[in-house]
Design a protein around this motif. Structure first.
Motif, PDB file in Angstrom:
ATOM      1  N   ALA A  26       0.830  -1.211   0.000  1.00 25.31           N
ATOM      2  CA  ALA A  26       0.000   0.000   0.000  1.00 25.31           C
ATOM      3  C   ALA A  26       0.866   1.263   0.000  1.00 25.31           C
ATOM      4  N   THR A  27       1.975   1.230   0.764  1.00 23.18           N
ATOM      5  CA  THR A  27       2.810   2.422   0.878  1.00 23.18           C
ATOM      6  C   THR A  27       3.477   2.749  -0.457  1.00 23.18           C
ATOM      7  N   GLU A  46       8.615  -4.565  -7.314  1.00 23.28           N
ATOM      8  CA  GLU A  46       8.136  -5.408  -6.215  1.00 23.28           C
ATOM      9  C   GLU A  46       8.787  -6.782  -6.348  1.00 23.28           C
ATOM     10  N   GLN A  47       9.388  -7.264  -5.279  1.00 25.22           N
ATOM     11  CA  GLN A  47      10.150  -8.526  -5.349  1.00 25.22           C
ATOM     12  C   GLN A  47       9.265  -9.762  -5.545  1.00 25.22           C
ATOM     13  N   THR A  54       2.461  -7.288   3.966  1.00 24.79           N
ATOM     14  CA  THR A  54       1.425  -7.004   4.952  1.00 24.79           C
ATOM     15  C   THR A  54       0.130  -6.508   4.313  1.00 24.79           C
ATOM     16  N   SER A  55       0.224  -5.876   3.171  1.00 33.90           N
ATOM     17  CA  SER A  55      -0.948  -5.191   2.618  1.00 33.90           C
ATOM     18  C   SER A  55      -2.086  -6.108   2.172  1.00 33.90           C
ATOM     19  N   THR A  59      -6.569  -6.324   8.864  1.00 32.27           N
ATOM     20  CA  THR A  59      -7.927  -6.600   9.367  1.00 32.27           C
ATOM     21  C   THR A  59      -8.977  -6.063   8.392  1.00 32.27           C
ATOM     22  N   LEU A  61      -9.801  -2.917   7.684  1.00 34.44           N
ATOM     23  CA  LEU A  61     -10.581  -1.792   8.187  1.00 34.44           C
ATOM     24  C   LEU A  61      -9.990  -0.478   7.698  1.00 34.44           C
ATOM     25  N   VAL A 189      14.864  -5.858  -5.731  1.00 38.85           N
ATOM     26  CA  VAL A 189      15.980  -4.912  -5.650  1.00 38.85           C
ATOM     27  C   VAL A 189      17.015  -5.542  -4.725  1.00 38.85           C
ATOM     28  N   ARG A 336       3.445  -6.137  11.099  1.00 33.49           N
ATOM     29  CA  ARG A 336       3.351  -4.669  11.155  1.00 33.49           C
ATOM     30  C   ARG A 336       4.761  -4.086  11.090  1.00 33.49           C
ATOM     31  N   TRP A 371      -2.709   1.164   6.558  1.00 29.43           N
ATOM     32  CA  TRP A 371      -3.283   1.039   5.227  1.00 29.43           C
ATOM     33  C   TRP A 371      -4.159   2.277   4.955  1.00 29.43           C
ATOM     34  N   THR A 372      -5.005   2.585   5.936  1.00 27.35           N
ATOM     35  CA  THR A 372      -5.989   3.657   5.771  1.00 27.35           C
ATOM     36  C   THR A 372      -5.347   4.988   5.374  1.00 27.35           C
TER      37      THR A 372
HETATM   38  C1  LIG Z   1      -2.364  -7.997  11.452  1.00 27.49           C
HETATM   39  C2  LIG Z   1      -2.445  -6.625  10.865  1.00 27.49           C
HETATM   40  C3  LIG Z   1      -3.666  -5.985  10.760  1.00 27.49           C
HETATM   41  C4  LIG Z   1      -3.733  -4.707  10.214  1.00 27.49           C
HETATM   42  N1  LIG Z   1      -4.956  -4.125  10.055  1.00 27.49           N
HETATM   43  C5  LIG Z   1      -5.055  -2.898   9.517  1.00 27.49           C
HETATM   44  C6  LIG Z   1      -6.325  -2.333   9.285  1.00 27.49           C
HETATM   45  O1  LIG Z   1      -7.365  -2.953   9.527  1.00 27.49           O
HETATM   46  N2  LIG Z   1      -6.372  -1.091   8.776  1.00 27.49           N
HETATM   47  C7  LIG Z   1      -5.250  -0.374   8.483  1.00 27.49           C
HETATM   48  O2  LIG Z   1      -5.378   0.768   8.068  1.00 27.49           O
HETATM   49  N3  LIG Z   1      -4.014  -0.907   8.641  1.00 27.49           N
HETATM   50  C8  LIG Z   1      -3.906  -2.159   9.139  1.00 27.49           C
HETATM   51  N4  LIG Z   1      -2.677  -2.744   9.298  1.00 27.49           N
HETATM   52  C9  LIG Z   1      -1.483  -2.002   8.867  1.00 27.49           C
HETATM   53  C10 LIG Z   1      -1.281  -2.105   7.354  1.00 27.49           C
HETATM   54  O3  LIG Z   1      -1.623  -3.367   6.868  1.00 27.49           O
HETATM   55  C11 LIG Z   1       0.156  -1.781   7.017  1.00 27.49           C
HETATM   56  O4  LIG Z   1       0.498  -0.548   7.596  1.00 27.49           O
HETATM   57  C12 LIG Z   1       0.400  -1.689   5.521  1.00 27.49           C
HETATM   58  O5  LIG Z   1      -0.135  -2.772   4.831  1.00 27.49           O
HETATM   59  C13 LIG Z   1       1.895  -1.604   5.261  1.00 27.49           C
HETATM   60  O6  LIG Z   1       2.101  -1.518   3.879  1.00 27.49           O
HETATM   61  P1  LIG Z   1       3.566  -1.439   3.290  1.00 27.49           P
HETATM   62  O7  LIG Z   1       3.429  -1.175   1.838  1.00 27.49           O
HETATM   63  O8  LIG Z   1       4.360  -0.469   4.074  1.00 27.49           O
HETATM   64  O9  LIG Z   1       4.185  -2.865   3.576  1.00 27.49           O
HETATM   65  P2  LIG Z   1       3.991  -4.222   2.736  1.00 27.49           P
HETATM   66  O10 LIG Z   1       2.593  -4.418   2.341  1.00 27.49           O
HETATM   67  O11 LIG Z   1       4.621  -5.307   3.504  1.00 27.49           O
HETATM   68  O12 LIG Z   1       4.790  -3.954   1.406  1.00 27.49           O
HETATM   69  C14 LIG Z   1       6.200  -3.976   1.337  1.00 27.49           C
HETATM   70  C15 LIG Z   1       6.567  -4.669   0.042  1.00 27.49           C
HETATM   71  O13 LIG Z   1       7.952  -4.495  -0.214  1.00 27.49           O
HETATM   72  C16 LIG Z   1       8.391  -5.640  -0.913  1.00 27.49           C
HETATM   73  N5  LIG Z   1       9.859  -5.707  -0.833  1.00 27.49           N
HETATM   74  C17 LIG Z   1      10.607  -5.921   0.274  1.00 27.49           C
HETATM   75  N6  LIG Z   1      11.910  -5.934  -0.047  1.00 27.49           N
HETATM   76  C18 LIG Z   1      11.986  -5.731  -1.379  1.00 27.49           C
HETATM   77  C19 LIG Z   1      13.070  -5.654  -2.300  1.00 27.49           C
HETATM   78  N7  LIG Z   1      14.336  -5.779  -1.900  1.00 27.49           N
HETATM   79  N8  LIG Z   1      12.796  -5.448  -3.610  1.00 27.49           N
HETATM   80  C20 LIG Z   1      11.527  -5.293  -4.040  1.00 27.49           C
HETATM   81  N9  LIG Z   1      10.450  -5.381  -3.197  1.00 27.49           N
HETATM   82  C21 LIG Z   1      10.688  -5.579  -1.889  1.00 27.49           C
HETATM   83  C22 LIG Z   1       7.690  -6.781  -0.188  1.00 27.49           C
HETATM   84  O14 LIG Z   1       7.646  -7.943  -0.979  1.00 27.49           O
HETATM   85  C23 LIG Z   1       6.314  -6.175   0.091  1.00 27.49           C
HETATM   86  O15 LIG Z   1       5.360  -6.519  -0.894  1.00 27.49           O
HETATM   87  C24 LIG Z   1      -2.561  -4.033   9.801  1.00 27.49           C
HETATM   88  C25 LIG Z   1      -1.332  -4.693   9.910  1.00 27.49           C
HETATM   89  C26 LIG Z   1      -1.273  -5.977  10.414  1.00 27.49           C
HETATM   90  C27 LIG Z   1       0.024  -6.699  10.480  1.00 27.49           C
END
Ligand SMILES: Cc1cc2nc3c(=O)[nH]c(=O)nc-3n(C[C@H](O)[C@H](O)[C@H](O)COP(=O)(O)OP(=O)(O)OC[C@H]3O[C@@H](n4cnc5c(N)ncnc54)[C@H](O)[C@@H]3O)c2cc1C
Length: 520
Positions: A26-27, A46-47, A54-55, A59, A61, A189, A336, A371-372
């Motif tokens: 999501a980020t 994306e690897q 995590t995305s 939950t 929400l 990467v 997380r 996520w939100t």
């Molecule tokens: C149990 C749980 C419940 C949650 N519930 C909620 C909720 O209900 N509502 C809400 O708003 N938030 C919620 N969150 C928080 C939310 O899910 C996260 O904050 C969010 O998904 C994080 O996104 P991200 O993109 O930072 O991380 P990620 O989704 O983990 O994305 C990071 C990506 O980077 C990639 N990557 C890593 N290293 C490399 C590399 N070297 N080269 C290329 N790609 C790479 C990975 O494969 C991964 O796909 C929850 C989190 C958890 C754990």
């Protein structure tokens, strides 16, 4: 959105990109949408699959986070409530409001939670969802017919948003692509590269499908790798101080009859002080979550026995029918990417706010958050990236940017609601090839046409991509997903030119992953 075409565009790109975003959760995808819609030239790598981290494991929400009110984090709650409203405005096909009932068993709970939830509603201002109010015992039972009645005094109801996380993510990838970004999955990467002054100027990457290595340069490299943040930072500076304190959370999925009706349950204070949700989701019930500190992050986290036991026993206190291990259709874990803080004893107490950090090498990292709040995080990050890369100021336009498939009354689309406007295209596919209208499994609504659609238009590359993130079969019913896998592989074979050996490899890989979603 064809991987081979985007890949060719990446290989032919002349000169540095404005930004390379590492990480397709999501980020990262939020950053790609923001940057591309401002007119910057963006590449995202994306690897694994988009949303593999995590995305896809949240939950689900779109919420301000009632529990953060208790921690006094009013600013974070207000920001998230605003983003919740913008999400509903820009992606009505994927986000909807949901009533949450907080059952009260103690005399003090009604005034305590009643006031807190009123404040939560007021903080949303013009982005408000439904009105919160106290419920009598009878009204609580009406909303939650299966809840434990012994000692029940009444309840309170409030409203929050619910969404399908990986479906929203795929639609965000499509939005970023339509805005001009190049996004490729299955490209890892392996390190960042530096110029003669030691400043980060690009990345070394590896196409996971072909094994080929390549280098791409950029004015700014943005690390959006979630729980893997420090791993990438340490390729730029092996002595970089750790930023992330990873914490695992799990969910169990049950049949809908454990919580009939349309409302969710929110238990604000479980025996060990955590919040527990039981939520209707895609005609199933999702119960979670936990907050367990872990040492290192992996792409395929596995639920721990203690976490499973905690959720089963706590859920049993709130549902009339006590769930057992045999009732669990799927179990999934996510990590997380919480930002470390000095002197904070537990991961549950760590702030959910995001952080943008620039290492001395110029590597920009965005982590934490929710996520939100992805849109707000992306706006903040791209503002800073534009300054760092001297890209010239351009205003953010995502506040009113519709997410791909935007459709205001998705309930008209039946089982294809999450596709929004793409549902009509899937229907056309079925009209042209009637056999694609058949379902993949009697216990889930997914049709064969969705597999073909996912490969042709949503960059699905593996059986797992289709069963875990394009459809949510693996998250809803792991056994059914395993039974569906051979048909899915047969449908993917001609689309991706797989031979029998590749098909077998795909199936055994999927079974290995799916085993983590089953309770043995
Ligand atoms: C149990 C749980 C419940 C949650 N519930 C909620 C909720 O209900 N509502 C809400 O708003 N938030 C919620 N969150 C928080 C939310 O899910 C996260 O904050 C969010 O998904 C994080 O996104 P991200 O993109 O930072 O991380 P990620 O989704 O983990 O994305 C990071 C990506 O980077 C990639 N990557 C890593 N290293 C490399 C590399 N070297 N080269 C290329 N790609 C790479 C990975 O494969 C991964 O796909 C929850 C989190 C958890 C754990």
């Amino acid at each position: 959105m064809n991987r081979a075409e985007i890949w060719a565009r990446v290989r032919q790109h002349r000169g540095p990109w404005d930004m390379i975003v590492v990480g397709g959760g999501a980020t990262g995808v939020g950053v790609a949408i923001d940057a591309a819609s401002r007119g910057y030239d963006v590449l995202l790598l994306e690897q694994s699959d988009f949303g593999k981290g995590t995305s896809s494991r949240s939950t689900k929400l779109a919420h301000g986070g009632v529990r953060y009110l208790n921690q006094g984090d009013i600013g974070l709650v207000m920001e998230a409530l605003k983003e919740r409203g913008l999400l509903l405005q820009n992606a009505p096909h994927l986000v909807h409001d949901l009533a949450f009932v907080v059952p009260n068993y103690e005399w003090w709970e009604a005034p305590f939670y009643g006031m807190g939830l009123k404040l939560y509603q007021l903080l949303a201002g013009k982005y408000g969802f439904g009105k919160s109010r106290l419920l009598s015992r009878e009204e609580t039972l009406e909303q939650l017919p299966t809840i434990k009645t012994e000692g029940l005094r009444g309840g309170a109801v409030y409203y929050d948003g619910q969404f399908d996380d990986s479906r929203l993510l795929i639609h965000m990838v499509l939005t970023a692509f339509e805005q001009g970004a190049a996004l490729v999955n299955y490209v890892e990467v392996t390190s960042v590269t530096k110029d003669a002054q030691g400043f980060v100027d690009g990345v070394m990457a590896r196409d996971v499908e072909s094994g080929e290595a390549f280098r791409a340069t950029a004015k700014v490299v943005i690390n959006a790798t979630g729980a893997f943040t420090d791993r990438l930072r340490r390729t730029a500076d092996p002595s970089a101080t750790l930023m992330i304190s990873p914490s695992q959370g799990i969910h169990l999925v049950f049949k809908a009859d454990f919580l009939p009706g349309k409302s969710a349950i929110m238990v604000p204070h479980t025996s060990d002080g955590r919040v527990l949700f039981a939520i209707p989701w895609h005609r199933h019930i999702l119960v979670g979550t936990t907050d367990t500190p872990i040492a290192t992050a992996t792409l395929e986290p596995v639920a721990m026995e203690s976490e499973i036991e905690f959720i089963l026993s706590t859920a049993g206190q709130y549902l009339a029918k006590t769930p057992t291990r045999d009732d669990v259709l799927s179990v999934f874990a996510g990590i997380r990417p919480l930002v470390r803080a000095e002197g904070v004893a537990s991961t549950a107490a760590l702030s959910r706010d995001h952080v943008i950090h620039i290492d001395p090498s110029g590597l920009m990292t965005i982590c934490g958050g929710k996520w939100t709040t992805y849109r707000h995080m992306a706006e903040h990050c791209v503002d800073q990236a534009a300054t760092l890369g001297q890209l010239g100021e351009k205003s953010c336009v995502t506040r009113d940017l519709r997410i791909h498939g935007y459709y205001v009354s998705p309930q008209e689309l039946g089982t294809l609601a999450v596709y929004g406007t793409d549902a009509a295209e899937i229907r056309k596919l079925i009209e042209a090839h009637h056999e694609l209208g058949g379902t993949l499994h009697p216990e889930l609504p997914y049709m064969k046409a969705e597999v073909v659609w996912a490969v042709r238009h949503e960059m699905a590359r593996t059986v797992e991509d289709v069963l875990a993130r394009r459809t949510r079969a693996l998250f809803l019913n792991a056994r059914a997903a395993i039974e569906m896998a051979p048909t899915v592989a047969d449908l993917m074979m001609p689309e991706l030119g797989w031979g029998p050996a590749t098909k077998e490899k795909q199936l055994s890989h999927f079974r290995e992953i799916a085993a983590n979603f089953l309770l043995h």
